[in-house]
Design an enzyme around this catalytic site. Structure first.
Site, PDB file in Angstrom:
ATOM      1  N   TYR A 157       8.290 -75.981   0.459  1.00 39.89           N
ATOM      2  CA  TYR A 157       7.772 -74.973  -0.485  1.00 39.89           C
ATOM      3  C   TYR A 157       8.251 -73.564  -0.109  1.00 39.89           C
ATOM      4  CZ  TYR A 157       4.127 -72.690  -3.388  1.00 39.89           C
ATOM      5  OH  TYR A 157       3.424 -71.935  -4.303  1.00 39.89           O
ATOM      6  N   ALA A 159      10.860 -72.750   1.662  1.00 39.23           N
ATOM      7  CA  ALA A 159      12.316 -72.644   1.461  1.00 39.23           C
ATOM      8  C   ALA A 159      12.611 -72.426  -0.017  1.00 39.23           C
ATOM      9  CB  ALA A 159      13.007 -73.910   1.964  1.00 39.23           C
ATOM     10  N   LYS A 161      10.538 -71.141  -2.311  1.00 41.36           N
ATOM     11  CA  LYS A 161      10.026 -69.846  -2.780  1.00 41.36           C
ATOM     12  C   LYS A 161      10.827 -68.671  -2.214  1.00 41.36           C
ATOM     13  CE  LYS A 161       6.655 -71.286  -5.457  1.00 41.36           C
ATOM     14  NZ  LYS A 161       6.783 -71.144  -6.921  1.00 41.36           N
TER      15      LYS A 161
END
Ligand code: NAP
Length: 249
Positions: A157, A159, A161
Site C-alpha cells: 500500500y 509503495a 501510494k
C-alpha cells in the site's frame, strides 16, 4: 451559478466511502458525475440516483474495474461520448491487503499495486487526449499519508501510494503548459468501510497518534478535492495536500 456547473467529473471507487463523498460534493458544486466502481449494478445505480436527486445533476454508474487497462479505455471512451468529454478526473479507488512484508504474498502485492497505482495510469491515459484537446482538465489522485511516511505491514500500500505522489508530480509537469492541473490528496485516518474493516486495536493505536485526537470524515477529503477541482486552485499543480488531523506533519 455553482462553481462546477456544466463540468463532468469522473470519480473512481465512488459507490461508497470517500469516493461517494467526493462525487456527492462535486455534484453539490454543480458537476455532472460519472461513478466507476466494482460494486453490483444495484448498489452503483442507487449511489448515482441519490446524488442526482440530492443535487439536480446527471449522475450515472458504470461498472468498471479500474485495474483493467482495456476496460478503462473502452468505458472512458463511452462516457466521454455520452457526456461530451470529461473535465475532472478523481482517482480514488483503492484497496488494502495488509501484512508484514515477510508474510505478504505476491498476489497481495500485485493486487494492491494494480488497483491503487496502475489504475491511475489507466484512467489518466484514457483521459489524456481529451484534456489536451480541451486545453483544460483537473486530475486529482487520492494518495495516503502512508505514502509519505510509510507504515508497518503496508509495504504494498505504501509503495503504491508513494508511487501515486511521484506519478502526480510527473503528470503535473507533462501537462502544466496545457492548462491541466494534477494534484494529490493524502488522507489520514478517515471513517469509511475500509477503516471499519481494520483490526480495531490497530485502529485505536493509530487514532491515538492523531494530533487532533480523532478520525476524519469522508467529507473532509471531499471538500479538499472540490477545491482542487475548482478554478480557485488554478495555480496549484503537482501538490500533495495532507488532510490528516496533523498525523504526518
Ligand atoms: P472503501 O470504503 O473501501 O471504498 C473503496 C471503493 O473503491 C469501493 O467502492 C470499492 O468497490 C472500489 N474499488 C475497489 N477496487 C476497485 C476496482 N478495481 N475498480 C473500481 N472500483 C474499485 O475505501 P475508502 O476508505 O473510501 O478509500 C478511498 C481511497 O482513499 C482509497 O484510495 C484509499 O486508499 C484512500 N485512503 C483512505 C483512507 C481511510 O482512512 N479510509 C486513508 C488514506 C487513504 P467494492 O465496493 O466493489 O469493493
Amino acid at each position: 451559478m455553482a462553481e462546477l456547473t456544466g463540468k463532468v467529473a469522473l470519480v473512481t471507487g465512488a459507490a461508497r466511502g470517500i469516493g461517494y463523498a467526493i462525487a456527492d460534493t462535486l455534484a453539490r458544486d454543480g458537476a455532472n458525475v460519472v461513478i466507476f466502481d466494482l460494486c453490483d449494478e444495484e448498489a452503483g445505480a442507487t449511489a448515482a440516483a441519490q446524488i442526482a436527486q440530492a443535487h439536480g445533476v446527471t449522475a450515472v454508474f458504470r461498472r468498471c474495474d479500474v485495474s483493467n487497462f482495456e476496460m478503462v479505455q473502452t468505458t472512458v471512451k463511452e462516457v466521454s461520448k455520452e457526456f461530451g468529454g470529461i473535465d475532472i478526473l478523481v482517482n480514488n479507488a483503492g484497496i488494502t491487503r495488509d501484512k508484514v512484508l515477510l508474510a505478504m504474498s505476491e498476489q497481495d502485492w500485485d493486487a494492491v499495486l494494480s488497483i491503487n497505482l496502475k489504475s491511475m495510469f489507466n484512467t489518466i491515459k484514457a483521459c489524456y487526449r481529451n484534456f489536451m484537446k480541451k486545453k483544460a482538465g483537473k486530475i486529482i489522485n487520492i494518495s495516503s499519508v502512508s505514502g509519505l511516511i510509510g507504515n508497518a505491514a503496508q509495504a504494498n500500500y505504501t509503495a503504491a501510494k508513494g508511487g501515486v505522489i511521484a506519478l502526480t508530480k510527473t503528470v503535473a509537469r507533462e501537462l502544466a503548459t496545457r492548462g491541466i492541473n494534477c494534484n494529490a490528496v493524502a488522507p489520514g485516518a478517515i471513517e469509511t468501510p475500509m477503516t471499519a474493516s481494520m483490526d480495531q486495536d490497530a485502529l485505536k493505536a493509530l487514532i491515538s497518534t492523531v494530533p487532533m485526537g480523532h478520525m476524519g470524515k469522508p467529507e473532509d477529503i471531499a471538500e479538499c478535492v472540490a477545491f482542487l477541482a475548482s478554478d480557485k486552485a488554478k495555480y496549484i499543480t503537482g501538490e500533495v495536500i495532507r488532510v490528516d488531523g496533523g498525523i504526518a506533519m
